[in-house]
Design an enzyme around this catalytic site. Structure first.
Site, PDB file in Angstrom:
ATOM      1  N   THR A 224       0.852  -1.181   0.000  1.00 28.04           N
ATOM      2  CA  THR A 224       0.000   0.000   0.000  1.00 28.04           C
ATOM      3  C   THR A 224       0.890   1.235   0.000  1.00 28.04           C
ATOM      4  O   THR A 224       1.930   1.252   0.659  1.00 28.04           O
ATOM      5  CB  THR A 224      -0.972   0.014   1.205  1.00 28.04           C
ATOM      6  OG1 THR A 224      -1.835   1.145   1.095  1.00 28.04           O
ATOM      7  CG2 THR A 224      -0.249   0.047   2.539  1.00 28.04           C
TER       8      THR A 224
ATOM      9  N   HIS B 295       2.102 -12.317  13.145  1.00 27.58           N
ATOM     10  CA  HIS B 295       3.173 -12.838  13.994  1.00 27.58           C
ATOM     11  C   HIS B 295       3.006 -14.312  14.335  1.00 27.58           C
ATOM     12  O   HIS B 295       3.903 -14.905  14.928  1.00 27.58           O
ATOM     13  CB  HIS B 295       3.318 -11.998  15.266  1.00 27.58           C
ATOM     14  CG  HIS B 295       4.114 -10.760  15.044  1.00 27.58           C
ATOM     15  ND1 HIS B 295       5.488 -10.778  14.913  1.00 27.58           N
ATOM     16  CD2 HIS B 295       3.735  -9.476  14.899  1.00 27.58           C
ATOM     17  CE1 HIS B 295       5.917  -9.550  14.711  1.00 27.58           C
ATOM     18  NE2 HIS B 295       4.877  -8.738  14.692  1.00 27.58           N
TER      19      HIS B 295
END
Length: 179
Positions: free
Chosen positions: A100, A152
């Site tokens: 982005t 994560h």
């Protein structure tokens, strides 16, 4: 000559795809049902496009096999289709990682939101000229702020930092990306 708008983004997309080849966990997704990680063997980069109807993320397929000019052409084509509301479902499917660029609207840093089930998204801030030290002397350099969000459960901070360093290494030699 070919009516292609060549921007920094094409180089960033290529550098990201090459870095994903070295850091395979960032080009994967979790299969929660079977409790395993699925490593993708293709590199399809989603590019966030700001439109009047909101953000859409068309996907450039097999980026690792495309030249910089082919990537630039795809970015231009998909962005135009997105802004005109002409994207097909096929244009939005099978992304393995996203990018982005909030720098295109003046942003420097942001926290990009992961496009699930992808493992991560790279955020690009506005490139600015700033003072830098080069060869022990003060010079003017181009600074590209990068940020990244990751899942994560898939990858840890050390691996993410090495991934970003690899992208920066590729971008420090843009001629190498063209060859």
């Amino acid at each position: 000559e070919h009516d292609i708008k060549l921007t920094y983004l094409a180089f960033i997309v290529k550098a990201t795809a090459l870095a994903l080849k070295k850091f395979k966990a960032l080009n994967s997704e979790m299969d929660l049902e079977n409790e395993k990680l699925i490593y993708k063997k293709y590199y399809n980069i989603g590019i966030a496009v700001d439109t009047e109807r909101g953000l859409v993320v068309p996907v450039i397929k097999n980026v690792d096999k495309l030249s910089i000019s082919e990537i630039a052409k795809e970015i231009q084509s998909l962005s135009e289709k997105a802004r005109e509301g002409l994207l097909r479902m096929e244009d939005l499917k099978d992304g393995t990682f996203s990018i982005t660029s909030y720098g295109s609207i003046g942003g420097k840093f942001a926290v990009p939101v992961i496009n699930y089930p992808q493992a991560g998204i790279l955020g690009i801030g506005r490139i600015t000229q700033q003072p830098v030290v080069k060869n022990n002397e003060l010079a003017i350099g181009l600074i590209l702020p990068l940020s990244i969000s990751v899942d994560h459960r898939i990858v840890d901070g050390g691996e993410v930092t090495r991934f970003l360093n690899q992208i920066m290494n590729y971008l420090s030699d843009p001629i190498g990306l063209i060859m």
